[in-house]
Motif scaffolding. Sequence first.
Motif, PDB file in Angstrom:
ATOM      1  N   ARG A 162       0.831  -1.204   0.000  1.00  0.00           N
ATOM      2  CA  ARG A 162       0.000   0.000   0.000  1.00  0.00           C
ATOM      3  C   ARG A 162       0.865   1.254   0.000  1.00  0.00           C
ATOM      4  N   GLU A 163       1.919   1.263   0.822  1.00  0.00           N
ATOM      5  CA  GLU A 163       2.811   2.426   0.835  1.00  0.00           C
ATOM      6  C   GLU A 163       3.453   2.635  -0.534  1.00  0.00           C
ATOM      7  N   LEU A 164       3.835   1.554  -1.189  1.00  0.00           N
ATOM      8  CA  LEU A 164       4.437   1.669  -2.514  1.00  0.00           C
ATOM      9  C   LEU A 164       3.425   2.214  -3.520  1.00  0.00           C
ATOM     10  N   ALA A 165       2.197   1.693  -3.494  1.00  0.00           N
ATOM     11  CA  ALA A 165       1.168   2.169  -4.421  1.00  0.00           C
ATOM     12  C   ALA A 165       0.868   3.651  -4.197  1.00  0.00           C
ATOM     13  N   GLU A 166       0.800   4.069  -2.940  1.00  0.00           N
ATOM     14  CA  GLU A 166       0.521   5.473  -2.644  1.00  0.00           C
ATOM     15  C   GLU A 166       1.671   6.370  -3.106  1.00  0.00           C
ATOM     16  N   LEU A 167       2.909   5.877  -2.947  1.00  0.00           N
ATOM     17  CA  LEU A 167       4.061   6.653  -3.413  1.00  0.00           C
ATOM     18  C   LEU A 167       4.023   6.816  -4.933  1.00  0.00           C
ATOM     19  N   LEU A 168       3.749   5.724  -5.652  1.00  0.00           N
ATOM     20  CA  LEU A 168       3.695   5.784  -7.115  1.00  0.00           C
ATOM     21  C   LEU A 168       2.561   6.696  -7.581  1.00  0.00           C
ATOM     22  N   ARG A 169       1.434   6.640  -6.869  1.00  0.00           N
ATOM     23  CA  ARG A 169       0.306   7.527  -7.216  1.00  0.00           C
ATOM     24  C   ARG A 169       0.688   8.984  -6.981  1.00  0.00           C
ATOM     25  N   ALA A 170       1.367   9.269  -5.883  1.00  0.00           N
ATOM     26  CA  ALA A 170       1.776  10.637  -5.594  1.00  0.00           C
ATOM     27  C   ALA A 170       2.761  11.160  -6.623  1.00  0.00           C
ATOM     28  N   GLU A 171       3.576  10.255  -7.188  1.00  0.00           N
ATOM     29  CA  GLU A 171       4.542  10.648  -8.217  1.00  0.00           C
ATOM     30  C   GLU A 171       3.942  10.619  -9.616  1.00  0.00           C
ATOM     31  N   ASP A 172       2.626  10.407  -9.693  1.00  0.00           N
ATOM     32  CA  ASP A 172       1.878  10.397 -10.955  1.00  0.00           C
ATOM     33  C   ASP A 172       2.307   9.253 -11.885  1.00  0.00           C
ATOM     34  N   ASP A 173       2.828   8.184 -11.281  1.00  0.00           N
ATOM     35  CA  ASP A 173       3.153   6.979 -12.047  1.00  0.00           C
ATOM     36  C   ASP A 173       1.935   6.069 -11.994  1.00  0.00           C
ATOM     37  N   LEU A 174       0.948   6.379 -12.850  1.00  0.00           N
ATOM     38  CA  LEU A 174      -0.311   5.642 -12.782  1.00  0.00           C
ATOM     39  C   LEU A 174      -0.136   4.185 -13.183  1.00  0.00           C
ATOM     40  N   ARG A 201      -7.871   1.135  -7.348  1.00  0.00           N
ATOM     41  CA  ARG A 201      -7.588   0.729  -8.731  1.00  0.00           C
ATOM     42  C   ARG A 201      -8.694   1.200  -9.666  1.00  0.00           C
ATOM     43  N   ALA A 202      -9.949   1.053  -9.233  1.00  0.00           N
ATOM     44  CA  ALA A 202     -11.069   1.514 -10.057  1.00  0.00           C
ATOM     45  C   ALA A 202     -10.993   3.024 -10.265  1.00  0.00           C
ATOM     46  N   HIS A 203     -10.630   3.754  -9.212  1.00  0.00           N
ATOM     47  CA  HIS A 203     -10.516   5.209  -9.330  1.00  0.00           C
ATOM     48  C   HIS A 203      -9.393   5.599 -10.293  1.00  0.00           C
ATOM     49  N   LEU A 204      -8.241   4.946 -10.183  1.00  0.00           N
ATOM     50  CA  LEU A 204      -7.124   5.293 -11.049  1.00  0.00           C
ATOM     51  C   LEU A 204      -7.393   4.915 -12.504  1.00  0.00           C
ATOM     52  N   LYS A 205      -8.142   3.859 -12.712  1.00  0.00           N
ATOM     53  CA  LYS A 205      -8.518   3.506 -14.086  1.00  0.00           C
ATOM     54  C   LYS A 205      -9.357   4.613 -14.708  1.00  0.00           C
ATOM     55  N   THR A 206     -10.233   5.193 -13.894  1.00  0.00           N
ATOM     56  CA  THR A 206     -11.042   6.311 -14.392  1.00  0.00           C
ATOM     57  C   THR A 206     -10.155   7.495 -14.754  1.00  0.00           C
ATOM     58  N   VAL A 207      -9.189   7.787 -13.891  1.00  0.00           N
ATOM     59  CA  VAL A 207      -8.253   8.875 -14.165  1.00  0.00           C
ATOM     60  C   VAL A 207      -7.453   8.578 -15.430  1.00  0.00           C
ATOM     61  N   TRP A 208      -6.998   7.356 -15.570  1.00  0.00           N
ATOM     62  CA  TRP A 208      -6.214   6.926 -16.748  1.00  0.00           C
ATOM     63  C   TRP A 208      -7.031   7.100 -18.030  1.00  0.00           C
ATOM     64  N   LEU A 209      -8.278   6.649 -17.994  1.00  0.00           N
ATOM     65  CA  LEU A 209      -9.131   6.756 -19.183  1.00  0.00           C
ATOM     66  C   LEU A 209      -9.421   8.218 -19.516  1.00  0.00           C
ATOM     67  N   GLY A 210      -9.624   9.018 -18.468  1.00  0.00           N
ATOM     68  CA  GLY A 210      -9.882  10.444 -18.698  1.00  0.00           C
ATOM     69  C   GLY A 210      -8.706  11.118 -19.382  1.00  0.00           C
ATOM     70  N   ARG A 211      -7.493  10.759 -18.999  1.00  0.00           N
ATOM     71  CA  ARG A 211      -6.317  11.340 -19.635  1.00  0.00           C
ATOM     72  C   ARG A 211      -6.171  10.852 -21.080  1.00  0.00           C
ATOM     73  N   SER A 212      -6.484   9.597 -21.295  1.00  0.00           N
ATOM     74  CA  SER A 212      -6.356   9.031 -22.645  1.00  0.00           C
ATOM     75  C   SER A 212      -7.353   9.696 -23.590  1.00  0.00           C
ATOM     76  N   GLU A 213      -8.553   9.938 -23.100  1.00  0.00           N
ATOM     77  CA  GLU A 213      -9.562  10.566 -23.952  1.00  0.00           C
ATOM     78  C   GLU A 213      -9.277  12.034 -24.163  1.00  0.00           C
ATOM     79  N   GLY A 214      -8.614  12.629 -23.179  1.00  0.00           N
ATOM     80  CA  GLY A 214      -8.297  14.059 -23.320  1.00  0.00           C
ATOM     81  C   GLY A 214      -7.187  14.291 -24.278  1.00  0.00           C
TER      82      GLY A 214
END
Length: 214
Positions: A162-174, A201-214
Amino acid sequence: MTPLPLRDIDSARRARWIQAFGWAAFPGLFIGVAAAVPLSAYIGGMAFVLMPLLFTVVVGAFALALGEGMGGVVAAVAHPRGAPVARDYSHVDAMLLRGEAEKAADLLRAEADRAPDDPEPRLRLARLYRDEVERPREAAAWFRAARDTPGLAPARSAIVSRELAELLRAEDDLAGALTELARLAELHPDTPAGRWAEAERAHLKTVWLGRSEG
């Protein structure tokens, strides 16, 4: 400053000897005097000197052997062979309080090299690089090293992931965060950590898709 070499004296062992023979003095003298009475007819008054001394040594040696044997049993129960030994990191914490993060990191790296099966120095390094010197790539590498340490308890493995996932999310490494979240959810299903990973994971997928569509 280089610490002075320790003197080659086992003071604890010496104390055990003194204590054992101190306990043996009274029973040794009592048994020795009792044994000396019949022997005094043959060797005279020397029996009352030799026999108490002999029995004090015998009882003391027995007490010492019994005490050390029980100590070995207790040590074996407390620290079974192959189990990691708890280490003291107070000197590392003191360095961090003095702002000596690089020196603390050097000590932790050396400890990680000495103890390949201990996740603690790796986890401390990861948090040091994340919190003290802000080097997230090195922090992520050490979180992975801690997570992959053989024998790491499942509950602690989930915390590290969890700490690793939160660190990667904070560094925008989706991509990295999604990979770690998928791993966490798969390895720890039906746990609070696993359910958190699925939701994140579901939330980040939404963010990922939003960036891809943008």
